[in-house]
Design a protein around this motif. Structure first.
Motif, PDB file in Angstrom:
ATOM      1  N   LYS A 103      -6.259  -3.153 -93.807  1.00  0.00           N
ATOM      2  CA  LYS A 103      -6.708  -3.599 -95.050  1.00  0.00           C
ATOM      3  C   LYS A 103      -6.821  -2.226 -96.138  1.00  0.00           C
ATOM      4  N   LEU A 104      -7.085  -0.966 -95.563  1.00  0.00           N
ATOM      5  CA  LEU A 104      -7.205   0.453 -96.115  1.00  0.00           C
ATOM      6  C   LEU A 104      -5.894   0.565 -96.742  1.00  0.00           C
ATOM      7  N   LYS A 105      -4.798   0.300 -95.869  1.00  0.00           N
ATOM      8  CA  LYS A 105      -3.347   0.666 -96.047  1.00  0.00           C
ATOM      9  C   LYS A 105      -2.955  -0.304 -97.132  1.00  0.00           C
ATOM     10  N   ASP A 106      -3.432  -1.424 -97.140  1.00  0.00           N
ATOM     11  CA  ASP A 106      -2.930  -2.220 -98.253  1.00  0.00           C
ATOM     12  C   ASP A 106      -3.285  -1.971 -99.560  1.00  0.00           C
ATOM     13  N   VAL A 107      -4.534  -1.130 -99.654  1.00  0.00           N
ATOM     14  CA  VAL A 107      -4.833  -0.612-101.074  1.00  0.00           C
ATOM     15  C   VAL A 107      -4.240   0.793-101.257  1.00  0.00           C
ATOM     16  N   ASN A 108      -4.078   1.377 -99.991  1.00  0.00           N
ATOM     17  CA  ASN A 108      -3.569   2.800-100.315  1.00  0.00           C
ATOM     18  C   ASN A 108      -1.991   2.873 -99.301  1.00  0.00           C
ATOM     19  N   PRO A 109      -0.948   2.462 -99.883  1.00  0.00           N
ATOM     20  CA  PRO A 109       0.157   2.409 -99.110  1.00  0.00           C
ATOM     21  C   PRO A 109       0.526   3.830 -98.481  1.00  0.00           C
ATOM     22  N   GLY A 110       0.103   4.768 -99.186  1.00  0.00           N
ATOM     23  CA  GLY A 110       0.664   6.095 -98.721  1.00  0.00           C
ATOM     24  C   GLY A 110      -0.242   6.726 -97.227  1.00  0.00           C
ATOM     25  N   LEU A 111      -1.163   5.810 -97.141  1.00  0.00           N
ATOM     26  CA  LEU A 111      -2.137   6.305 -95.790  1.00  0.00           C
ATOM     27  C   LEU A 111      -1.114   6.048 -94.497  1.00  0.00           C
ATOM     28  N   LYS A 112      -1.264   7.056 -93.677  1.00  0.00           N
ATOM     29  CA  LYS A 112      -0.453   7.256 -92.332  1.00  0.00           C
ATOM     30  C   LYS A 112      -1.672   6.990 -91.454  1.00  0.00           C
ATOM     31  N   ILE A 113      -1.315   5.974 -90.453  1.00  0.00           N
ATOM     32  CA  ILE A 113      -2.145   5.417 -89.410  1.00  0.00           C
ATOM     33  C   ILE A 113      -1.659   6.149 -87.948  1.00  0.00           C
ATOM     34  N   ALA A 114      -2.416   6.794 -87.307  1.00  0.00           N
ATOM     35  CA  ALA A 114      -1.590   7.516 -86.004  1.00  0.00           C
ATOM     36  C   ALA A 114      -2.560   7.120 -84.839  1.00  0.00           C
ATOM     37  N   VAL A 115      -2.021   6.649 -83.790  1.00  0.00           N
ATOM     38  CA  VAL A 115      -2.763   6.052 -82.500  1.00  0.00           C
ATOM     39  C   VAL A 115      -2.608   7.221 -81.435  1.00  0.00           C
ATOM     40  N   ALA A 116      -3.490   7.589 -80.958  1.00  0.00           N
ATOM     41  CA  ALA A 116      -3.563   8.727 -79.928  1.00  0.00           C
ATOM     42  C   ALA A 116      -4.250   8.025 -78.608  1.00  0.00           C
ATOM     43  N   GLY A 117      -4.435   9.044 -77.633  1.00  0.00           N
ATOM     44  CA  GLY A 117      -5.265   8.623 -76.316  1.00  0.00           C
ATOM     45  C   GLY A 117      -4.401   7.718 -75.407  1.00  0.00           C
ATOM     46  N   CYS A 118      -5.122   7.071 -74.625  1.00  0.00           N
ATOM     47  CA  CYS A 118      -4.873   6.140 -73.460  1.00  0.00           C
ATOM     48  C   CYS A 118      -3.934   4.918 -73.876  1.00  0.00           C
ATOM     49  N   ILE A 119      -4.653   4.369 -74.964  1.00  0.00           N
ATOM     50  CA  ILE A 119      -3.748   3.155 -75.318  1.00  0.00           C
ATOM     51  C   ILE A 119      -2.492   3.564 -75.880  1.00  0.00           C
ATOM     52  N   ALA A 120      -2.401   4.455 -76.671  1.00  0.00           N
ATOM     53  CA  ALA A 120      -1.085   4.947 -77.088  1.00  0.00           C
ATOM     54  C   ALA A 120      -0.195   5.228 -75.929  1.00  0.00           C
ATOM     55  N   GLN A 121      -0.784   6.036 -74.999  1.00  0.00           N
ATOM     56  CA  GLN A 121       0.053   6.025 -73.695  1.00  0.00           C
ATOM     57  C   GLN A 121       0.609   4.773 -73.059  1.00  0.00           C
ATOM     58  N   GLN A 122      -0.450   3.986 -72.933  1.00  0.00           N
ATOM     59  CA  GLN A 122      -0.243   2.662 -72.279  1.00  0.00           C
ATOM     60  C   GLN A 122       0.949   1.675 -72.976  1.00  0.00           C
ATOM     61  N   GLU A 123       0.776   1.613 -74.132  1.00  0.00           N
ATOM     62  CA  GLU A 123       1.444   0.637 -74.913  1.00  0.00           C
ATOM     63  C   GLU A 123       2.714   1.425 -75.935  1.00  0.00           C
TER      64      GLU A 123
END
Ligand code: SAM
Ligand code: SF4
Length: 438
Positions: A69-89
């Protein structure tokens, strides 16, 4: 570095993840970015994830939904996923959340500035390859606490307990060279840090594969020599690898605190064997006896998993009896959670959720009484506490005894970072109350 000026990190999970977030912050701050407490104003939001239990994973996905939802209002926002789920998926995260921009694993943190740089345009950037030299690198670290510091001494795990994802996601065991560890701690001492917690999934096997003559007790002896550091703790210890030499080091070394987290997981030998823990209840009790003989005031804590596949009423009773017998200072108890790729998934007789829930409630109730009784034995005693911040109870300061009990005291904020003697005047389940000795 790129157009990113500010970032916000949300951390899930254990101390290792908290510490990884300090490293991610250290790297990004080193590139001129600013960490902001407010996600709404950030150019990038990093979710440092945990997948040890399903619940942690669910929390992550619901947070990710909110960020969309934050990205919908701010399309320039970057979302990064780190840690174990990042490794798993890996790239799999994108099929569920195509708005994610960057995915990087726990052993890819050192390359983070490159990763952020290379992420340009609309296509996501995935880096979960792992860095075989990660354990030899010094990673810039921006620490949250000013008194106590975590220092990783090893990464990964070789134990393959049948319920656990760690060896698959954090990789095989790799120890950091002791020179790097000691240098980091010396620098922390110079900055005024008083307490060090050495981190690893299985610290007792420190040194394995390094080809050097320094095992964990030897490392502790060297850390104990560093002036300025007053207290040394370590997590986590595996009962199978807890040697007599380590017990001797705990007895002899004045800075090593009288507290040990020693996960047992279950009291039943049948379940321990099915978990691939490689010790029996008798072995564990023998270690506890030796520890208490050598370090009389030691406080012991543990982890318990209830509802492991095949755990029947009798196995569970054995675990409850074990809690009564050992009298741990406190425990962390979890319902067994099915994890992808682990061998326990294939075991027969998975336990119904309702039964797991009931067993968890029972285990926690039994331990609550024991913890309170243990804490009450502190009333009237004099304890040395390291004051480390403000109490969660308004108006007071908070510190910890060497045995790692939280003590709330009336004191001035100037005392943060100092060791004070207090008399304990009352005890609850979660904390003690003390009065600074005149
Ligand atoms: N390496 C440490 C050890 O062996 O004790 C801790 C690893 S893990 C991060 C912390 C605790 O999570 C474990 O001790 C175990 O009790 C619990 N845990 C791990 N996998 C689990 C699972 N699949 N379901 C429930 N609890 C789990
Ligand atoms: Fe997981 Fe077992 Fe390794 Fe701990 S020792 S991280 S529980 S596999």
């Amino acid at each position: 570095m790129s157009s990113m000026k500010s970032f916000h990190i949300i951390t899930f999970g254990c101390q290792m993840n908290e510490h990884d977030s300090e490293r991610i912050t250290g790297i990004l701050e080193g590139q001129g970015c600013i960490s902001t407490p407010d996600p709404v104003n950030a150019d990038m939001i990093i979710l440092n994830t945990c997948s040890i239990r399903e619940k942690a994973e669910q929390k992550f996905y619901s947070e990710l939904g909110r960020l969309r939802k934050l990205k919908d209002v701010n399309p320039g926002l970057k979302i990064a996923v780190a840690g174990c789920i990042a490794q798993q998926e890996g790239a799999g995260i994108l099929s569920r959340a195509p708005y994610v921009d960057i995915v990087f694993g726990p052993s890819d943190i050192a390359r983070l500035s490159n990763t952020v740089e290379r992420k340009s345009g609309s296509s996501p950037f995935i880096d979960t390859a792992g860095d075989p030299e990660y354990h030899r690198k010094r990673i810039p670290t921006s620490r949250v606490d000013k008194v106590k510091a975590w220092v990783s001494i090893m990464y990964g795990c070789d134990n393959f307990c049948t319920y656990c994802v760690v060896p698959y996601l954090r990789g095989r065991e790799r120890s950091r060279p002791h020179e790097n560890i000691l240098q980091e701690i010396k620098e922390l001492a110079q900055k005024g840090y008083k307490e060090i917690t050495l981190l690893g999934q299985n610290v007792n096997s420190y040194g394995k594969g390094l080809g050097r003559d320094v095992d964990f007790p030897a490392l502790l002896r060297m850390v104990n020599e560093i002036s300025g550091i007053e207290r040394v703790r370590f997590v986590t210890s595996h009962p199978r690898d807890l040697s007599d030499d380590l017990i001797a080091a705990m007895r002899e070394l004045p800075k090593v605190c009288e507290a040990l987290h020693l996960p047992i997981q279950s009291g039943s030998d049948r379940i321990l064997s099915s978990m691939n823990r490689k010790y029996s209840q008798k072995d564990y009790l023998e270690i506890v006896k030796k520890l208490r003989r050598s370090v009389p005031d030691i406080s012991l804590t543990t982890d318990i998993i209830v509802g492991f596949p095949g755990e029947n009423e009798e196995d569970f009773e054995i675990t409850l009896n074990l809690l009564e017998e050992v009298q741990f200072d406190s425990i962390f108890a979890f319902k067994y959670s099915k994890r992808p790729g682990t061998s326990a998934l294939k075991l027969a007789n998975h336990i119904r959720e309702q039964v797991k829930e009931a067993r968890l409630t029972q285990v926690l109730a039994v331990q609550k009484t024991i913890t309170l009784e243990k804490n009450k034995t502190y009333v009237g005693t004099k304890q040395e506490i390291l004051i480390d911040g403000f109490s969660k109870r308004g108006g007071k300061m908070s510190g910890r005894t060497r045995s790692n009990k939280v003590v709330n005291v009336e004191a001035s904020a100037d005392l943060i970072g100092s060791v004070s003697d207090v008399t304990i005047i009352s005890a609850g389940v979660n904390s003690l109350t003390g009065m600074i000795c005149a």
